[in-house]
Design an enzyme around this catalytic site. Structure first.
Site, PDB file in Angstrom:
ATOM      1  N   ASP A  18      -2.642  -8.112  22.557  1.00 35.25           N
ATOM      2  CA  ASP A  18      -3.870  -7.330  22.430  1.00 35.25           C
ATOM      3  C   ASP A  18      -3.749  -6.297  21.317  1.00 35.25           C
ATOM      4  OD1 ASP A  18      -6.412  -6.530  23.054  1.00 35.25           O
ATOM      5  OD2 ASP A  18      -5.839  -5.278  24.745  1.00 35.25           O
ATOM      6  N   HIS A  35      -5.454 -10.723  13.359  1.00 34.92           N
ATOM      7  CA  HIS A  35      -4.967 -11.919  14.058  1.00 34.92           C
ATOM      8  C   HIS A  35      -3.847 -12.604  13.261  1.00 34.92           C
ATOM      9  CE1 HIS A  35      -7.908 -11.559  17.196  1.00 34.92           C
ATOM     10  NE2 HIS A  35      -8.893 -11.538  16.326  1.00 34.92           N
ATOM     11  N   LEU A 128      14.353 -22.025  25.362  1.00 36.16           N
ATOM     12  CA  LEU A 128      13.274 -21.140  25.826  1.00 36.16           C
ATOM     13  C   LEU A 128      12.020 -21.977  25.993  1.00 36.16           C
ATOM     14  CD1 LEU A 128      11.959 -18.267  26.281  1.00 36.16           C
ATOM     15  CD2 LEU A 128      11.480 -18.274  23.821  1.00 36.16           C
TER      16      LEU A 128
END
Length: 237
Positions: A18, A35, A128
């Protein structure tokens, strides 16, 4: 990273990316530039999660509600997704498995195909597990799980009495991941925003005013340190 953090690293971390738009606005830039910077931070923090020993990380990339944003911003985000997927093989040397959660039906066919290709390419990687939530909403995910279970009841595979929390969990998008241990939200907002609401039932939360493009590995370490210092009782004493 200090030893006491290493002894209690969360297994599964959820991150709400965010503050991209506000980051750009502060610099008098178009929101889409925020972004782009946020995408760079995603790569950096994913590698940092791996280096810290975190096994699962789920990012809130685009929610079911984000379609209401200005069309040029939505287009820019989708374009970023496509470009990222073209470059995702850069994670090959990291042995990081990329997967996607959410309703793909509203995405373009080309993006859906690239997502499937990336998942196939990464399926054997195991250092991961990185989940990207795209067109995702926590309530929508629970609805999807219940619908899948209802189909099984309709086919006579199970009875209503068989429905329990385990079965609902097994039909979530994140069925292969453990519950979330830690939710991290940059940007100063203090809410979950429909992110992993089933999986985060006993999660710890870490909020910071840092905007996502400015979030650094040392900020991730602070969040993990905070988590490590807490006493998780899961309803016990």
């Amino acid at each position: 990273m200090s030893e006491n953090i290493a002894l209690n690293v969360p297994v599964h971390v959820g991150i709400i990316m965010d503050g991209n738009g506000r980051w750009a606005k502060k610099r008098l830039m178009p929101r889409k530039m925020g972004h782009r910077e946020g995408a760079k931070t995603f790569r950096t923090i994913t590698r940092a999660c791996k280096n810290m020993g975190i096994k699962y990380v789920t990012y809130y990339a685009f929610s079911t509600e984000n379609w209401a944003r200005p069309q040029d911003e939505v287009d820019a985000i989708m374009d970023l997704f496509e470009k990222y997927l073209d470059d995702v093989k850069s994670f090959a040397d990291e042995n990081i498995r990329i997967r996607f959660i959410g309703d793909r039906s509203k995405l373009t066919p080309s993006l859906q195909q690239k997502m499937a290709d990336v998942e196939k390419f990464c399926e054997k990687f195991d250092s991961l597990d990185c989940f990207l939530a795209i067109n995702y909403g926590g309530r929508d995910e629970i609805k999807h799980s219940v619908q899948e279970i209802a189909k099984k009841v309709q086919r006579g595979e199970i009875s209503p009495e068989d429905i329990d929390e385990k079965l609902i969990t097994e039909n979530l998008y994140t069925a292969e991941a453990p519950p979330v241990d830690l939710i991290i939200r940059p940007s100063g907002e203090l809410r979950l925003s429909n992110f992993l609401i089933w999986q985060a039932a006993y999660a710890e939360y870490y909020f910071t005013d840092i905007l996502w493009p400015d979030f650094k590995p040392e900020d991730l370490e602070k969040a993990v340190k905070s988590f490590s210092d807490r006493n998780r009782r899961f309803g016990g004493v």
